[in-house]
Design a protein around this motif. Sequence first.
Motif, mmCIF file in Angstrom:
data_model
loop_
_atom_site.group_PDB
_atom_site.id
_atom_site.type_symbol
_atom_site.label_atom_id
_atom_site.label_comp_id
_atom_site.label_asym_id
_atom_site.label_seq_id
_atom_site.Cartn_x
_atom_site.Cartn_y
_atom_site.Cartn_z
ATOM 1 N N GLY A 160 0.814 -1.209 0.000
ATOM 2 C CA GLY A 160 0.000 0.000 0.000
ATOM 3 C C GLY A 160 0.845 1.256 0.000
ATOM 4 O O GLY A 160 1.738 1.446 -0.825
ATOM 5 N N SER A 161 0.602 2.128 0.962
ATOM 6 C CA SER A 161 1.301 3.407 1.025
ATOM 7 C C SER A 161 2.799 3.240 1.252
ATOM 8 O O SER A 161 3.605 4.025 0.737
ATOM 9 C CB SER A 161 0.706 4.274 2.137
ATOM 10 N N ALA A 196 -4.240 4.410 4.364
ATOM 11 C CA ALA A 196 -5.376 5.145 3.801
ATOM 12 C C ALA A 196 -6.657 4.313 3.778
ATOM 13 O O ALA A 196 -7.736 4.855 3.551
ATOM 14 C CB ALA A 196 -5.038 5.615 2.396
ATOM 15 N N TRP A 197 -6.546 3.010 4.013
ATOM 16 C CA TRP A 197 -7.705 2.124 4.033
ATOM 17 C C TRP A 197 -8.272 1.966 5.445
ATOM 18 O O TRP A 197 -9.256 1.271 5.652
ATOM 19 C CB TRP A 197 -7.322 0.754 3.463
ATOM 20 N N CYS A 241 -2.130 8.618 0.767
ATOM 21 C CA CYS A 241 -1.906 8.794 2.203
ATOM 22 C C CYS A 241 -3.232 9.177 2.848
ATOM 23 O O CYS A 241 -4.254 9.254 2.177
ATOM 24 C CB CYS A 241 -0.859 9.891 2.450
ATOM 25 N N ALA A 242 -3.188 9.430 4.151
ATOM 26 C CA ALA A 242 -4.404 9.863 4.852
ATOM 27 C C ALA A 242 -4.041 10.893 5.908
ATOM 28 O O ALA A 242 -2.967 10.834 6.510
ATOM 29 C CB ALA A 242 -5.116 8.675 5.497
ATOM 30 N N GLU A 271 -9.059 11.462 5.887
ATOM 31 C CA GLU A 271 -9.243 11.801 4.484
ATOM 32 C C GLU A 271 -8.095 11.218 3.661
ATOM 33 O O GLU A 271 -6.959 11.669 3.777
ATOM 34 C CB GLU A 271 -9.276 13.312 4.275
ATOM 35 N N PRO A 272 -8.358 10.230 2.812
ATOM 36 C CA PRO A 272 -7.313 9.737 1.910
ATOM 37 C C PRO A 272 -7.029 10.773 0.817
ATOM 38 O O PRO A 272 -7.939 11.450 0.334
ATOM 39 C CB PRO A 272 -7.919 8.457 1.317
ATOM 40 N N TYR A 273 -5.765 10.893 0.446
ATOM 41 C CA TYR A 273 -5.404 11.832 -0.615
ATOM 42 C C TYR A 273 -4.241 11.278 -1.438
ATOM 43 O O TYR A 273 -3.445 10.470 -0.956
ATOM 44 C CB TYR A 273 -5.061 13.215 -0.045
#
Length: 350
Positions: A40-41, A194-195, A293-294, A210-212
């Motif tokens: 993931g990130s 982010a999940w 990311c979040a 907030e995922p971005y």
Amino acid sequence: MTARSVAVVGGGAVGLTAAYDLARRDADVTLYERDALGAGSTARAAGIAYDAYAEDVDVALAERAIERFRAFSGERDFRFAHAPYLWFVTEGGAAAGAIREQVERMHHHDRDVELVESDAIRRRFPVLRADDVVAAGLARTAGTVDPEGYVDLLAAKAREAGATLRTDAPAAVALDPPRVNGTAYDAVVVAAGAWTGEVLADAGVSVPLEPYRVQAAVTGGPAIPILYDATRDYYARPHPQGVIAGDGVTTPADPDDYDRDADDDFRDRLTDRLRDRVVNARVPVRRSWAGVCARTPDNDPLLGELADGLYVGAGWNGHGLMRAPAAGERLAEDVLGERDGVGAFDPTRF
């Protein structure tokens, strides 16, 4: 009650560190990762680490993270490569004053930082243009890490400590009692990047994450320090193939459905900035990507117990890998009752 059976949801840097630190303290740990470990990130992180913070809570985590990065360095193929961190502005007024204030506050926390003038930057780093620098700080204890190397090392250490790591294993979290995929545990730790909001929502728990989307690239170029231009909002750091760089342009994103390729205008913008800053720069883009990311409303992470038996470590605002060695350890200590959570990062504060 001291938790002994613990599920960790998320196989990135924070989740793997938590799994390792729990297992080495004799907890019975099962980690669930819906994809491959670190996919993931973490896989798309820039790999920068520094302790140049002005707030005591940030200093404590960052200092411990770098201490552990150093301790891990040399194990298997993982390396923490020391590199100074230079951050600066090219405009006066409040922005310049902010850097001077940051450095003064960092001194109160015994950070190895100093204010540097443009002529000193040119002498120390002749590869950089610095005539336009109005104010700058330099941190000496920073460095870089390879995200993949960290994931491989912590996965191996977690397994050696007795943790079970399940990949390609989506996790459905529920409460009362805490359980994953129907199996009850004394505690569940959600560190799914982010999940995380999605995982918790399925368990009936809401968090303001907030995922971005962010972007980065590997370019050619000479050896540089880690740098952050706070005026033009981009960063760069040394890399075996030249330079890794990215900027502060973020857009809200669905972590399950976002463009993982970098935009053409991002690549053009980034190479222009590097050419302006690096002397005689040849900065062809070798590869580029986008990650997710979040962040939380106050830009501080969620770290600690969210509900009875449910713990969370997320919302790192792009600094998850940087803080992972300390964040995972803090989660393990919190779960096992060895230390209370980080008050400023209390996940129930919203």
